[in-house]
Design a protein around this motif. Structure first.
Motif, PDB file in Angstrom:
ATOM      1  N   ALA A  68       0.825  -1.215   0.000  1.00  0.00           N
ATOM      2  CA  ALA A  68       0.000   0.000   0.000  1.00  0.00           C
ATOM      3  C   ALA A  68       0.861   1.268   0.000  1.00  0.00           C
ATOM      4  O   ALA A  68       0.597   2.199  -0.763  1.00  0.00           O
ATOM      5  CB  ALA A  68      -0.941  -0.004   1.200  1.00  0.00           C
ATOM      6  N   ASP A  69       1.883   1.295   0.854  1.00  0.00           N
ATOM      7  CA  ASP A  69       2.667   2.532   0.943  1.00  0.00           C
ATOM      8  C   ASP A  69       3.377   2.839  -0.373  1.00  0.00           C
ATOM      9  O   ASP A  69       3.387   3.982  -0.831  1.00  0.00           O
ATOM     10  CB  ASP A  69       3.664   2.433   2.107  1.00  0.00           C
ATOM     11  CG  ASP A  69       2.945   2.446   3.456  1.00  0.00           C
ATOM     12  OD1 ASP A  69       1.977   3.223   3.605  1.00  0.00           O
ATOM     13  OD2 ASP A  69       3.327   1.672   4.348  1.00  0.00           O
ATOM     14  N   ASP A  70       3.946   1.822  -0.989  1.00  0.00           N
ATOM     15  CA  ASP A  70       4.603   2.034  -2.282  1.00  0.00           C
ATOM     16  C   ASP A  70       3.612   2.523  -3.333  1.00  0.00           C
ATOM     17  O   ASP A  70       3.917   3.412  -4.136  1.00  0.00           O
ATOM     18  CB  ASP A  70       5.251   0.727  -2.777  1.00  0.00           C
ATOM     19  CG  ASP A  70       6.567   0.451  -2.045  1.00  0.00           C
ATOM     20  OD1 ASP A  70       7.034   1.357  -1.321  1.00  0.00           O
ATOM     21  OD2 ASP A  70       7.107  -0.671  -2.206  1.00  0.00           O
ATOM     22  N   ALA A  71       2.434   1.913  -3.341  1.00  0.00           N
ATOM     23  CA  ALA A  71       1.439   2.288  -4.354  1.00  0.00           C
ATOM     24  C   ALA A  71       0.987   3.733  -4.155  1.00  0.00           C
ATOM     25  O   ALA A  71       0.840   4.484  -5.119  1.00  0.00           O
ATOM     26  CB  ALA A  71       0.246   1.335  -4.299  1.00  0.00           C
ATOM     27  N   ARG A 116       2.750   6.109  -2.734  1.00  0.00           N
ATOM     28  CA  ARG A 116       3.874   6.973  -3.140  1.00  0.00           C
ATOM     29  C   ARG A 116       3.941   7.112  -4.656  1.00  0.00           C
ATOM     30  O   ARG A 116       4.162   8.200  -5.184  1.00  0.00           O
ATOM     31  CB  ARG A 116       5.195   6.425  -2.592  1.00  0.00           C
ATOM     32  CG  ARG A 116       5.481   6.931  -1.159  1.00  0.00           C
ATOM     33  CD  ARG A 116       6.908   6.636  -0.736  1.00  0.00           C
ATOM     34  NE  ARG A 116       7.109   5.215  -0.470  1.00  0.00           N
ATOM     35  CZ  ARG A 116       6.883   4.646   0.715  1.00  0.00           C
ATOM     36  NH1 ARG A 116       6.464   5.379   1.743  1.00  0.00           N
ATOM     37  NH2 ARG A 116       7.080   3.363   0.885  1.00  0.00           N
ATOM     38  N   ALA A 117       3.740   5.986  -5.366  1.00  0.00           N
ATOM     39  CA  ALA A 117       3.812   6.039  -6.831  1.00  0.00           C
ATOM     40  C   ALA A 117       2.779   7.008  -7.403  1.00  0.00           C
ATOM     41  O   ALA A 117       2.973   7.575  -8.473  1.00  0.00           O
ATOM     42  CB  ALA A 117       3.588   4.641  -7.410  1.00  0.00           C
ATOM     43  N   LEU A 118       1.676   7.196  -6.663  1.00  0.00           N
ATOM     44  CA  LEU A 118       0.621   8.075  -7.155  1.00  0.00           C
ATOM     45  C   LEU A 118       0.747   9.496  -6.618  1.00  0.00           C
ATOM     46  O   LEU A 118      -0.024  10.372  -7.018  1.00  0.00           O
ATOM     47  CB  LEU A 118      -0.748   7.501  -6.768  1.00  0.00           C
ATOM     48  CG  LEU A 118      -1.203   6.317  -7.625  1.00  0.00           C
ATOM     49  CD1 LEU A 118      -2.359   5.583  -6.963  1.00  0.00           C
ATOM     50  CD2 LEU A 118      -1.623   6.789  -9.012  1.00  0.00           C
ATOM     51  N   THR A 119       1.666   9.723  -5.700  1.00  0.00           N
ATOM     52  CA  THR A 119       1.735  11.059  -5.092  1.00  0.00           C
ATOM     53  C   THR A 119       3.118  11.698  -5.223  1.00  0.00           C
ATOM     54  O   THR A 119       3.302  12.845  -4.820  1.00  0.00           O
ATOM     55  CB  THR A 119       1.354  10.992  -3.593  1.00  0.00           C
ATOM     56  OG1 THR A 119       2.112   9.963  -2.955  1.00  0.00           O
ATOM     57  CG2 THR A 119      -0.121  10.696  -3.418  1.00  0.00           C
ATOM     58  N   ASP A 120       4.095  10.977  -5.780  1.00  0.00           N
ATOM     59  CA  ASP A 120       5.448  11.553  -5.843  1.00  0.00           C
ATOM     60  C   ASP A 120       5.730  12.228  -7.182  1.00  0.00           C
ATOM     61  O   ASP A 120       6.876  12.573  -7.487  1.00  0.00           O
ATOM     62  CB  ASP A 120       6.503  10.472  -5.553  1.00  0.00           C
ATOM     63  CG  ASP A 120       6.579   9.413  -6.644  1.00  0.00           C
ATOM     64  OD1 ASP A 120       5.835   9.529  -7.653  1.00  0.00           O
ATOM     65  OD2 ASP A 120       7.362   8.458  -6.500  1.00  0.00           O
ATOM     66  N   GLY A 121       4.687  12.393  -7.993  1.00  0.00           N
ATOM     67  CA  GLY A 121       4.872  13.114  -9.247  1.00  0.00           C
ATOM     68  C   GLY A 121       5.326  12.251 -10.408  1.00  0.00           C
ATOM     69  O   GLY A 121       5.445  12.733 -11.532  1.00  0.00           O
ATOM     70  N   GLU A 176      -4.696  10.348 -10.668  1.00  0.00           N
ATOM     71  CA  GLU A 176      -5.107  10.992  -9.421  1.00  0.00           C
ATOM     72  C   GLU A 176      -5.639   9.927  -8.471  1.00  0.00           C
ATOM     73  O   GLU A 176      -6.628   9.252  -8.778  1.00  0.00           O
ATOM     74  CB  GLU A 176      -6.199  12.022  -9.701  1.00  0.00           C
ATOM     75  CG  GLU A 176      -6.630  12.736  -8.426  1.00  0.00           C
ATOM     76  CD  GLU A 176      -7.929  13.530  -8.585  1.00  0.00           C
ATOM     77  OE1 GLU A 176      -8.542  13.495  -9.670  1.00  0.00           O
ATOM     78  OE2 GLU A 176      -8.320  14.170  -7.595  1.00  0.00           O
ATOM     79  N   LEU A 177      -4.997   9.790  -7.334  1.00  0.00           N
ATOM     80  CA  LEU A 177      -5.459   8.809  -6.343  1.00  0.00           C
ATOM     81  C   LEU A 177      -6.726   9.347  -5.683  1.00  0.00           C
ATOM     82  O   LEU A 177      -6.679  10.248  -4.853  1.00  0.00           O
ATOM     83  CB  LEU A 177      -4.372   8.567  -5.294  1.00  0.00           C
ATOM     84  CG  LEU A 177      -4.751   7.605  -4.155  1.00  0.00           C
ATOM     85  CD1 LEU A 177      -5.186   6.251  -4.691  1.00  0.00           C
ATOM     86  CD2 LEU A 177      -3.596   7.440  -3.183  1.00  0.00           C
ATOM     87  N   ARG A 178      -7.874   8.770  -6.071  1.00  0.00           N
ATOM     88  CA  ARG A 178      -9.147   9.216  -5.496  1.00  0.00           C
ATOM     89  C   ARG A 178      -9.460   8.476  -4.203  1.00  0.00           C
ATOM     90  O   ARG A 178     -10.146   8.999  -3.343  1.00  0.00           O
ATOM     91  CB  ARG A 178     -10.305   8.959  -6.474  1.00  0.00           C
ATOM     92  CG  ARG A 178     -10.253   9.754  -7.756  1.00  0.00           C
ATOM     93  CD  ARG A 178     -10.536  11.220  -7.566  1.00  0.00           C
ATOM     94  NE  ARG A 178     -11.817  11.485  -6.919  1.00  0.00           N
ATOM     95  CZ  ARG A 178     -12.199  12.660  -6.457  1.00  0.00           C
ATOM     96  NH1 ARG A 178     -11.377  13.697  -6.554  1.00  0.00           N
ATOM     97  NH2 ARG A 178     -13.368  12.820  -5.891  1.00  0.00           N
ATOM     98  N   GLY A 179      -9.013   7.237  -4.112  1.00  0.00           N
ATOM     99  CA  GLY A 179      -9.359   6.505  -2.895  1.00  0.00           C
ATOM    100  C   GLY A 179      -9.072   5.018  -2.997  1.00  0.00           C
ATOM    101  O   GLY A 179      -8.220   4.586  -3.774  1.00  0.00           O
ATOM    102  N   ILE A 180      -9.820   4.257  -2.216  1.00  0.00           N
ATOM    103  CA  ILE A 180      -9.545   2.846  -1.978  1.00  0.00           C
ATOM    104  C   ILE A 180     -10.784   2.026  -2.336  1.00  0.00           C
ATOM    105  O   ILE A 180     -11.917   2.461  -2.112  1.00  0.00           O
ATOM    106  CB  ILE A 180      -9.180   2.632  -0.482  1.00  0.00           C
ATOM    107  CG1 ILE A 180      -7.929   3.433  -0.116  1.00  0.00           C
ATOM    108  CG2 ILE A 180      -9.013   1.153  -0.142  1.00  0.00           C
ATOM    109  CD1 ILE A 180      -6.676   3.081  -0.909  1.00  0.00           C
TER     110      ILE A 180
END
Ligand SMILES: *Cc1c(COP(=O)(O)O)cnc(C)c1O
Length: 418
Positions: A179-182, A184-189, A195-199
């Motif tokens: 989860a943390d890697d995923a 990060r992949a969506l929020t580190d540019g 756009e990570l909308r949710g889960i």
């Protein structure tokens, strides 16, 4: 087992149609679209603000069903390129969520071209593929992503029983360890278009309201924790489908009122994200009936059997789920043939189809005293995972007819060709 299979009560339109069709027009799927609308309206009205209802098309994608549901659902969940094309054509311009394992590059590209509202991403590999295809197919457009997780949910149901859902090895969703890697992949540019909308989580099927709420609460709590840890907003949590249909009690319904009340409580405890559910079976099962006629009645080694036109190649549900499909007998007084009618000797009977396999059993222990060849039988709860999961071509019997009854809202019903 000696418990008789429960007898369902067909709605008047279904009963009238099953009795008015000629023998050669059977078997037939009869859908009561008025009943479907009524049911969907009551489901919708049980849901609080901030809860969206999507219909999982795989339960029954007949265009008439999708259309009848349209006023009551916020959107549709599709799980293949085929469903994507079909649902888009049947109910144009409705929000779609594209989920399911093993999405192909072509399917993803097609979804991007159609402007699908959101993707339920099933793996880190799929995320990279989606990012790349988005930059080629839909440059500059923001693509909404919900990450699907296979969460080990340990929850306590409202009745106090402990529950464990998900968390077992499965090809569905991502392992929570990723989860943390995923995130990060969506929020580190690195994937600016996504756009990570949710889960998203769809962890089980066949859950009653209390269990379903316990799972939903655990999923929302987990998602909120993940977002807080990464200091990112959480816009949406999709807690899946799987609301139970009780095939042993055809008159019972999932407790939507209790479920709605519980969702309101969860939403109040987690201000912010929109919650979404995506049931399939519990929306469409009740409106569908498989109607047929008794072809033969026989006595074999102490038990009565009735062979009906059609079988599990049309209605595979009892074979896949290992249950007895609730069945009601509609006696026919008229008999068109010069030979005498075969008749049951016993009060309970096993209903089988025309396939040359012992697996072709639709229902056992059906109360059917006096059943005769020519009588009609209607099987209930045949509106979900029924025709569309069946092996139609095995033995090459004719396909059933399809009848979409909509007395209150007349609509043209296009012919249903093979
Ligand atoms: C099958 C499925 C559903 C619908 O499940 P039902 O048991 O029909 O409610 C919802 N979401 C996903 C991801 C599914 O695979």
């Amino acid at each position: 087992m000696t418990t008789p299979t429960p007898t369902p009560t067909p709605t008047a339109p279904v009963r009238d149609r099953a009795l008015s069709l000629a023998g050669h027009q059977l078997p037939a799927y009869i859908y009561d679209l008025g009943a479907l609308r009524e049911h969907a309206a009551s489901v919708r009205s049980a849901l609080p603000e901030r809860v969206e209802l999507y219909y999982a098309a795989k339960a029954n994608p007949e265009p008439e069903i999708l259309t009848a549901l349209a006023p009551y659902v916020h959107g549709y969940e599709v799980s293949s390129g085929g469903e994507l094309a079909h649902v888009t054509a049947s109910v144009p311009d409705r929000p779609l969520a594209f989920g399911g394992p093993g999405k192909t590059p072509d399917e993803i590209a097609a979804a991007l071209e159609l402007g699908v509202a959101r993707f339920h991403v099933e793996s880190a590999y799929e995320l990279r593929m989606l990012a790349e295809l988005a930059s080629r197919t839909a440059p500059g457009r923001r693509i909404a992503v919900l990450l699907r997780f296979n969460l080990p949910v340990a929850a306590r149901s409202l009745e106090g029983s402990a529950l464990t859902m998900g968390g077992r090895p499965a090809p569905f969703g991502m392992d929570p360890a990723e989860a943390d890697d995923a995130v990060r992949a969506l929020t580190d540019g690195s994937h600016p278009q996504l756009e990570l909308r949710g889960i998203h989580a769809h962890l089980a099927s066949g859950l009653a309201a209390a269990e379903q709420l316990a799972v939903a609460e655990a999923v929302v709590t987990w998602a909120a924790g993940l977002a807080a840890r990464h200091r990112i907003p959480l816009h949406e949590v999709n807690v899946g489908g799987g609301m139970t249909v009780d095939y042993a009690r055809p008159g019972a319904r999932f407790d939507w009122a209790a479920f709605g009340t519980g969702l309101a409580r969860i939403a109040a405890a987690h201000p912010g994200p929109l919650l979404r559910i995506e049931p399939g079976r519990a929306l469409s099962a009740y409106c569908g009936w498989y109607a047929t006629e008794v072809l033969d009645v026989k006595h074999s080694h102490g038990e009565d059997f009735a062979v009906v036109r059609g079988g599990t190649h049309h209605l595979r549900t009892p074979a896949t789920k290992g249950h007895d499909q609730p069945a009601a007998v509609l006696p026919m007084d008229t008999w068109p043939h010069p030979w005498p009618r075969a008749a049951a000797r016993q009060d309970v009977i096993t209903l089988t189809g025309q396939l040359c396999t012992p697996k072709d059993v639709l229902a056992r222990r059906v109360p059917a005293a006096g059943l005769r060849a020519g009588d009609r039988v209607v099987f209930a709860l045949a509106g979900a995972y029924a025709w569309n999961i069946s092996h139609h071509d095995f033995l090459m019997h004719p396909r059933p007819g399809f009848h979409f009854l909509a007395p209150a809202f007349p609509e043209p019903t296009p012919p249903h060709g093979p």
